[in-house]
Design a protein around this motif. Structure first.
Motif, PDB file in Angstrom:
ATOM      1  N   SER A   1      -6.688  -4.877   2.441  1.00  0.00           N
ATOM      2  CA  SER A   1      -5.466  -4.968   3.238  1.00  0.00           C
ATOM      3  C   SER A   1      -5.523  -6.148   4.195  1.00  0.00           C
TER       4      SER A   1
ATOM      5  N   TYR B   1      -7.735   1.243   0.097  1.00  0.00           N
ATOM      6  CA  TYR B   1      -7.395  -0.169   0.004  1.00  0.00           C
ATOM      7  C   TYR B   1      -7.663  -0.921   1.310  1.00  0.00           C
TER       8      TYR B   1
ATOM      9  N   ILE C   1       0.838  -1.202   0.000  1.00  0.00           N
ATOM     10  CA  ILE C   1       0.000   0.000   0.000  1.00  0.00           C
ATOM     11  C   ILE C   1       0.872   1.252   0.000  1.00  0.00           C
TER      12      ILE C   1
ATOM     13  N   THR D   1      -2.824  -1.618   9.068  1.00  0.00           N
ATOM     14  CA  THR D   1      -2.147  -1.428   7.782  1.00  0.00           C
ATOM     15  C   THR D   1      -2.339  -0.021   7.236  1.00  0.00           C
TER      16      THR D   1
END
Length: 511
Positions: A229, A225, A24, A235
């Motif tokens: 994730s 995202y 990411i 994250t």
């Protein structure tokens, strides 16, 4: 196309647990296009503002965005939605404002993505002309790129992450090589020029910050995202902090290297004379030609990486809005194999094609035949790239200001065990800073567009952002009265969207 009805649980869901913090973070950095920012953004900022404190400006902006990230990351622990801005504002301020924000986000992200296509087509056409004597229209390369970006967009997101990760790594290497050469040359010696507060806090500081903020656009996309994730609660936050730190330090250091390599007394003049070519001209003079050629190729891949990253963001916004019924439900469709938002991806590609065609036709209508007059040759840069990317940056800064307010609203009654710093103080500070930067962008918009005086575009481009937002708020109020059930799910995505959605799978393999 064929239609099949599947159970509510898997339908309309993206591929889960495929992305970690490094993946990411790399997609975020790809959106900011490091090589493009250093070669193009830094030189443009020096040239237009006449201020040598550009390196320090990146540090100031990184610090401000790090404060914004505190509240943004805190909220990401409790809100997981591919339509990040839309969901955050809907849950923190109100559903009508969330819908309005979603349309502003769609316009802003599309503007950033499609605008970069203009620079990409121009650079490919120029590169082929200079190296191989091949004359070609800029829009041809955009069309081919749209196809490639679209194909990656409908496949597994981790495939895009691997491609972008490789390209970003090569960009970093290229810029670091330039930095080393710049410090080795240092015609006026190595000094703190560009990093001193007295170099930045001058009358042109507003323009420096207005230009600089565009270099960070994309850093906020980690939350997009979240559904894909491996651990959304951690994250997203970690990727956001990592991206801000890496981008801020890297850009500040490289802009400082630019200042040292050219010379503090010459950087403004040389940037105005050569523009984005200054980096490559410099490398031609102080390094083997092959290195400059490789860097020019990586400049193109830098633009491609940014295009892919923003394409992914738009596709997921469309997916989120389609899944919840705010836009047509078919946009909430995902591919059975890749779990990629194929409908949103195809829609974004179609938008890029239509806008590109519009600019190409307008250019021909102005008598701008490919590859001749300098004004014509710069047409996609002076219009498509400059107009759209600055409009997109304006919209994203405005949305981030509202996100900061949304964080305060979300935690107003229940801090969920978090500190006042995370839920009130940091968001309040960032809201003030971001709205101040938004005002600076508005005040310097003519300068950002490269216009000597106010024209119709000065007002039309901001209106393209604001009007859809107003329409979205009104549409939200209408939904509240006409369809309370759908309205209740706005901004809640996989949390409350339990209704079955028809999943449309394309007949042709690879779409």
């Amino acid at each position: 196309m064929t239609s099949t009805t599947t159970s509510p649980t898997p339908t309309g869901e993206l591929g889960h647990r495929r992305l970690g913090v490094p993946a990411i973070t790399l997609m975020i950095i790809a959106a900011s296009a490091p090589l493009t920012v250093v070669a193009g953004g830094v030189t443009t900022s020096f040239a237009v503002t006449g201020v040598i404190g550009v390196p320090l400006g990146f540090i100031v902006l990184a610090a401000a965005l790090a404060v914004f990230a505190v509240g943004y990351a805190a909220m990401s622990r409790f809100v997981t939605n591919a339509g990040a801005f839309y969901a955050y504002i809907a849950q923190g301020i109100g559903r009508p404002f969330g819908i309005g924000a979603s349309l502003v986000a769609l316009v802003a992200y599309n503007a950033m993505q499609v605008g970069i296509y203009g620079l990409f087509g121009f650079q490919v056409s120029m590169f082929l002309e200079a190296k191989f004597g091949i004359s070609s229209p800029w829009w041809l390369w955009i069309i081919l790129c749209i196809v490639v970006v679209g194909l990656l967009g409908v496949n597994r997101v981790d495939l895009s992450a691997k491609v972008l990760g490789t390209l970003v790594a090569l960009e970093f290497v290229a810029v670091l090589v330039f930095d080393l050469v710049a410090f080795s040359v240092a015609p006026e010696g190595v000094s703190s020029a560009g990093l001193n507060p007295s170099d930045l806090f001058v009358p042109g500081i507003g323009a420096v910050l207005a230009f600089g903020i565009a270099a960070f656009m994309g850093f906020e996309s980690a939350a997009i995202y979240g559904e894909e994730s491996k651990d959304p609660k951690r994250t997203v936050a970690r990727a956001t902090y990592a991206a801000v730190a890496i981008i801020g330090v890297f850009y500040a250091f490289s802009a400082w290297a630019f200042t040292i390599g050219i010379g503090p007394s010459q950087i403004v003049e040389q940037s105005a004379a050569s523009g984005p070519d200054l980096m490559f001209v410099f490398m031609n003079e102080h390094a083997p030609v092959i290195i400059s050629d490789i860097m020019q190729l990586l400049f193109l891949t830098s633009l491609f990486a940014a295009l892919q990253s923003f394409h992914n963001a738009v596709a997921r916004y469309l997916f989120s809005l389609g899944r919840e019924g705010v836009l047509h439900r078919s946009l909430g469709s995902v591919r059975a194999v890749s779990r990629a938002p194929w409908a949103g991806s195809v829609a974004q590609s179609a938008i890029a094609l239509v806008v590109t065609a519009g600019f190409a036709i307008a250019g021909e209508g102005m008598g701008l035949k490919a590859d001749f007059a300098p004004v014509e040759f710069l047409y996609p840069v002076l219009t498509m790239f400059t107009w759209l990317t600055n409009t997109g940056a304006m919209g994203l800064v405005l949305l981030m200001g509202f996100i900061a307010i949304a964080v305060i609203g979300f935690f107003r009654r229940d801090r969920r065990g978090l500190s006042a710093w995370s839920t009130l103080i940091a968001p309040a500070i960032s809201a003030v800073v971001l709205f101040a930067v938004f005002v600076l962008i508005v005040l310097n918009f003519d300068l950002l567009l490269g216009q000597a005086e106010t024209t119709a575009t000065t007002f039309v481009l901001p209106a393209i952002l604001i009007v859809p937002g107003i329409i979205g708020v009104v549409w939200g109020l209408v939904l509240r009265r006409r369809n309370p059930e759908l309205y209740s799910r706005v901004g809640h995505g996989i949390e409350e969207a339990e209704a079955a959605v028809v999943e449309v799978e394309p007949q042709r393999r690879g779409i």
